[in-house]
Motif scaffolding. Structure first.
Motif, short mmCIF file in Angstrom:
data_model
loop_
_atom_site.label_atom_id
_atom_site.label_comp_id
_atom_site.label_asym_id
_atom_site.label_seq_id
_atom_site.Cartn_x
_atom_site.Cartn_y
_atom_site.Cartn_z
N ARG A 1 0.99 -1.06 0.04
CA ARG A 1 -0.01 -0.11 -0.03
C ARG A 1 0.86 1.13 -0.04
NH1 ARG A 1 -2.58 3.30 3.96
NH2 ARG A 1 -4.23 4.37 3.20
N ILE A 2 1.79 1.05 0.85
CA ILE A 2 2.97 2.39 0.92
C ILE A 2 3.61 2.66 -0.67
CG2 ILE A 2 4.76 3.49 1.91
CD1 ILE A 2 2.45 3.01 3.77
N CYS A 3 3.83 1.46 -1.35
CA CYS A 3 4.24 1.58 -2.71
C CYS A 3 3.28 2.07 -3.38
CB CYS A 3 4.85 0.46 -3.11
SG CYS A 3 6.37 -0.16 -2.04
N ASP A 4 2.12 1.62 -3.33
CA ASP A 4 0.84 2.03 -4.39
C ASP A 4 0.76 3.67 -3.91
OD1 ASP A 4 0.82 -0.43 -5.05
OD2 ASP A 4 -1.15 -0.93 -3.82
N MET A 5 0.97 4.17 -2.89
CA MET A 5 0.62 5.75 -2.57
C MET A 5 1.96 6.45 -3.29
SD MET A 5 -0.62 4.90 1.30
CE MET A 5 -0.97 6.58 1.72
N GLY A 6 2.89 6.07 -3.66
CA GLY A 6 4.03 6.63 -4.53
C GLY A 6 5.06 6.80 -3.74
N LYS A 7 5.44 6.03 -2.69
CA LYS A 7 6.41 5.87 -1.73
C LYS A 7 7.42 4.83 -1.70
CE LYS A 7 3.96 7.82 2.16
NZ LYS A 7 3.97 8.19 3.19
N ALA A 8 7.34 4.13 -2.88
CA ALA A 8 8.21 2.76 -3.23
C ALA A 8 9.85 3.19 -2.93
CB ALA A 8 8.10 2.26 -4.66
N GLU A 9 10.33 4.31 -3.32
CA GLU A 9 11.78 4.62 -3.15
C GLU A 9 12.02 5.07 -1.63
OE1 GLU A 9 13.64 3.26 -5.10
OE2 GLU A 9 11.87 2.36 -6.08
N LYS A 10 11.06 5.60 -1.01
CA LYS A 10 11.29 6.18 0.42
C LYS A 10 12.01 4.91 1.51
CE LYS A 10 9.27 8.33 4.36
NZ LYS A 10 8.04 8.97 4.57
N GLN B 1 20.23 -0.76 4.68
CA GLN B 1 19.27 0.11 4.37
C GLN B 1 18.01 -0.39 3.45
OE1 GLN B 1 20.82 4.05 4.89
NE2 GLN B 1 18.94 5.05 3.39
N TYR B 2 16.87 -0.28 3.84
CA TYR B 2 15.79 -0.80 2.69
C TYR B 2 14.75 0.41 2.54
CZ TYR B 2 17.94 -5.25 4.39
OH TYR B 2 18.66 -6.30 4.74
N THR B 3 14.16 0.31 1.22
CA THR B 3 13.29 1.11 0.72
C THR B 3 11.98 0.37 0.91
OG1 THR B 3 13.19 0.43 -1.70
CG2 THR B 3 14.68 2.30 -1.09
N TYR B 4 10.97 1.02 0.90
CA TYR B 4 9.68 0.42 0.80
C TYR B 4 9.29 -0.40 -0.26
CZ TYR B 4 7.70 2.65 5.06
OH TYR B 4 7.50 3.22 6.16
N ASN B 5 10.07 -0.29 -1.54
CA ASN B 5 9.92 -1.27 -2.52
C ASN B 5 10.76 -2.49 -1.97
OD1 ASN B 5 8.69 -2.02 -5.02
ND2 ASN B 5 11.03 -1.83 -6.02
N ASP B 6 11.97 -2.35 -1.23
CA ASP B 6 12.67 -3.54 -0.97
C ASP B 6 11.78 -4.15 -0.04
OD1 ASP B 6 15.03 -2.59 -2.36
OD2 ASP B 6 15.72 -1.49 -0.70
N LEU B 7 11.18 -3.69 0.92
CA LEU B 7 10.42 -4.17 1.84
C LEU B 7 9.36 -5.14 1.19
CD1 LEU B 7 11.12 -3.36 4.86
CD2 LEU B 7 8.81 -1.88 4.80
N ARG B 8 8.51 -4.39 0.23
CA ARG B 8 7.59 -5.16 -0.67
C ARG B 8 8.17 -6.45 -1.03
NH1 ARG B 8 5.91 -5.36 -5.86
NH2 ARG B 8 7.32 -4.11 -6.59
N LEU B 9 9.29 -6.36 -1.85
CA LEU B 9 9.70 -7.38 -2.63
C LEU B 9 10.51 -8.48 -1.59
CD1 LEU B 9 11.60 -5.54 -5.39
CD2 LEU B 9 9.50 -7.04 -5.69
#
Ligand code: WT7
Length: 567
Positions: A40-49, A63-71
């Protein structure tokens, strides 16, 4: 402006719909905490945060981004599914505070399985009772803790998989063991998140009981509704915050506010696994520009003890909001933090069972140093008479804290223990087991626990568990375990021991017994003091009068012992 705005206004017009709406959840929808924390956070445009900044000993850093977390959570979920883990299976996380713990937790939730985090300093005895009770199917651990797991694996018929997340090195893996290297595994772009509903179980945390074995507190995915909004209003988490929760996810603070809520809010959080020292902690804050800090009284008192000089070495100007939980926060600690950081620690009160913050000091509300603050908006709370369970309306009169059931994060059951669960309710109230009073302005003041459980440094230790473990030592005939005062930890464990014939109280025996408990249970449960006595004070029915021994330790009046006789 603080997220909560005016506490009084919020309290007047409150409904949990506020949280449901912000999360885009409607009753009947699927709700999966793992999805809310990542996809959801990635869908909200914060994948690279940045989602997680991690530091370990020896300068290790990840260090991990929200996209890393998702994957990565997809990858873990996919791996668990490939092993045959299905919805509602219990998957234990037995890890130090490494990224695999945090991301693994989210991965487990995505499969619909139940995450069962256990403190990695637990010894084999603490481990076995919790895994046995939960009939845990898989355990995620690391090389350094494998020895403890191997010792008990034969006694756990339900355990099917032991997942080792770091390189097992030369030691070949044994039966049931399988390696999983999160950072180097092939990342799974798509994982079908299990369609959990509001009442689907999510997390199983074990908490100490007074007379019995530890109880598994069952939470559900709907708990997110409380955790999200309390983190937003109490911790005041905002888009640009860098947040640090110092709690270990072996305990509920470390999951509710150290994984679930910060990530569901899309905040950057920092984690370290470097142990405690004032220098290390202050430099961590300075380096990462931490703005919101959720910690515990024991840590605060340790920092007070380290003195004010060390603070001057660091630039801590990034801090903007401080909160505390787990044990009584003394007024002195609040006054001290105001003096040295220019910010007061905001005390908050809740439990493993409540799943989210229940009573708290809110940003913007005047703080009375030493008070826990006021109930979270929407939480109906009172102090009740210990006999009748009727609400006490006289301000200043001590009674039991009570909450009307109905907030989203409330536990749904003690695992396989409906009887003890039911006993927590009386006259329509949930009774957490703590004593307090309310002042004329509606602030709650903590007085003490209503049972024998020891709260050492914010961690609950059951005297019963320590006494049971002591009995397994060949020299111990009988024992009584109580708290004794301590400046930093507030309470520490003290054991009164009666020796078996032929054994002598020596310093060597002292050390041996202490180590025995440390290894069997955990360093927290280890008695800091052992006193040998010929007989334990008992009631006529043979129950040990712990309260008498405790009163002696705290220099309190023992009072009329005839009233203690048979309760
Ligand atoms: C017990 C719950 C949920 C946080 C971690 C502890 C004590 C908790 C406070 C406070 C005084 C507190 C109570 C409570 N406690 N917060 N602010 N002031 N006492 O969770 O292990 O379930 O322990 O910790 O006795 O019942 P827990």
């Amino acid at each position: 402006m603080h997220n909560i705005g005016s506490y009084d206004e919020r309290a007047k017009n409150f409904s949990w719909d506020i949280s449901e709406k912000e999360l885009g959840y409607q009753p009947g929808d699927n709700i999966n905490i793992g999805w809310y924390c990542t996809d959801r956070i990635c869908d909200m445009g914060k994948a690279e945060k940045t989602a997680l900044i991690w530091e370990g000993l020896g300068g290790k850093h990840k260090q991990y981004t929200y996209n890393d977390l998702r994957l990565l959570s997809n990858t873990i979920a996919g791996f668990l599914t490939s092993l045959g883990i299905v919805a509602e299976d219990r998957v234990c996380i037995f890890l130090d505070r490494i990224p695999e713990l945090y991301i693994g937790f989210v991965g487990i939730l995505k499969t619909g399985a139940i995450a069962q985090p256990l403190f990695s300093a637990f010894g084999e005895e603490s481990l076995i009772v919790r895994l046995e009770n939960a009939e845990t199917k898989a355990i995620i651990t690391q090389k350094k803790h494998l020895g403890k797991v191997r010792k008990i694996v034969d006694k756990l018929p339900y355990l099917k998989h032991i997942i080792v997340v770091d390189d097992p090195g030369k030691a070949p893996l044994q039966q049931l063991e399988i390696a999983f290297d999160m950072d180097n595994a092939e990342r799974l772009e798509h994982y079908e998140v299990y369609p959990t509903k509001a009442e689907s179980p999510s997390v199983l945390h074990y908490t100490s009981g007074t007379t019995g074995m530890p109880k598994g507190v069952k939470h559900v995915h709907y708990s997110l509704i409380s955790q999200y909004l309390t983190a937003k209003w109490v911790l005041d988490l905002k888009e640009n915050d860098i947040y640090w929760c110092t709690a270990d996810p072996g305990w509920v603070t470390g999951t509710s506010y150290g994984i679930i809520s910060p990530w569901a809010l899309g905040v950057t959080q920092c984690v370290n696994d470097i142990g405690f020292s004032a220098d290390a902690w202050y430099s961590f804050i300075e380096k990462h520009r931490i703005s919101v800090w959720y910690s515990a009284p024991t840590a605060i008192r340790s920092l007070m003890k380290a003195g004010d000089e060390v603070i001057k070495k660091y630039d801590l100007s990034s801090l903007r909001h401080l909160a505390s939980v787990g044990e009584p926060l003394n007024a002195e600690a609040v006054i001290w933090s105001d003096k040295v950081f220019g910010l007061k620690f905001h005390d908050s009160y809740w439990q493993t069972e409540t799943g989210s913050i229940m009573i708290s000091n809110y940003p913007g509300m005047p703080i009375k140093a030493g008070s826990m603050g006021k109930p979270f908006p929407g939480v109906v709370s009172a102090v009740v008479d210990p006999e009748s369970y009727e609400e006490i309306n006289d301000t200043g009169k001590i009674g039991l804290i009570a909450f009307r059931p109905g907030w989203p994060a409330m536990m749904r059951m003690y695992w396989n223990n409906e009887q003890v669960y039911k006993a927590k309710f009386n006259n329509g109230w949930y009774i957490p087991g703590d004593r307090a009073y309310i002042d004329p302005e509606g602030y709650f003041w903590f007085v003490g626990r209503d049972d024998d459980i020891i709260n050492t440094g914010g961690h609950l230790v059951s005297p019963f568990e320590v006494e049971s473990a002591l009995l397994e030592h060949p020299a111990v005939a009988e024992s009584a375990v109580v708290s004794k005062p301590d400046f930093v930890n507030m309470e520490v464990v003290k054991a009164f021991v009666c020796l078996k014939p032929g054994y002598e109280a020596t310093p060597e025996l002292n050390l041996e017994i202490m180590n025995f408990i440390r290894k069997k249970l955990s360093p927290l449960a280890m008695p800091q003091d052992i006193e040998y006595i010929p007989n334990l004070p008992k009631t006529r029915s043979g129950k040990i009068m712990r309260r008498m021994l405790k009163a002696q330790e705290w220099g309190e009046e023992i009072g009329d012992t005839s009233t203690l006789e048979d309760d």
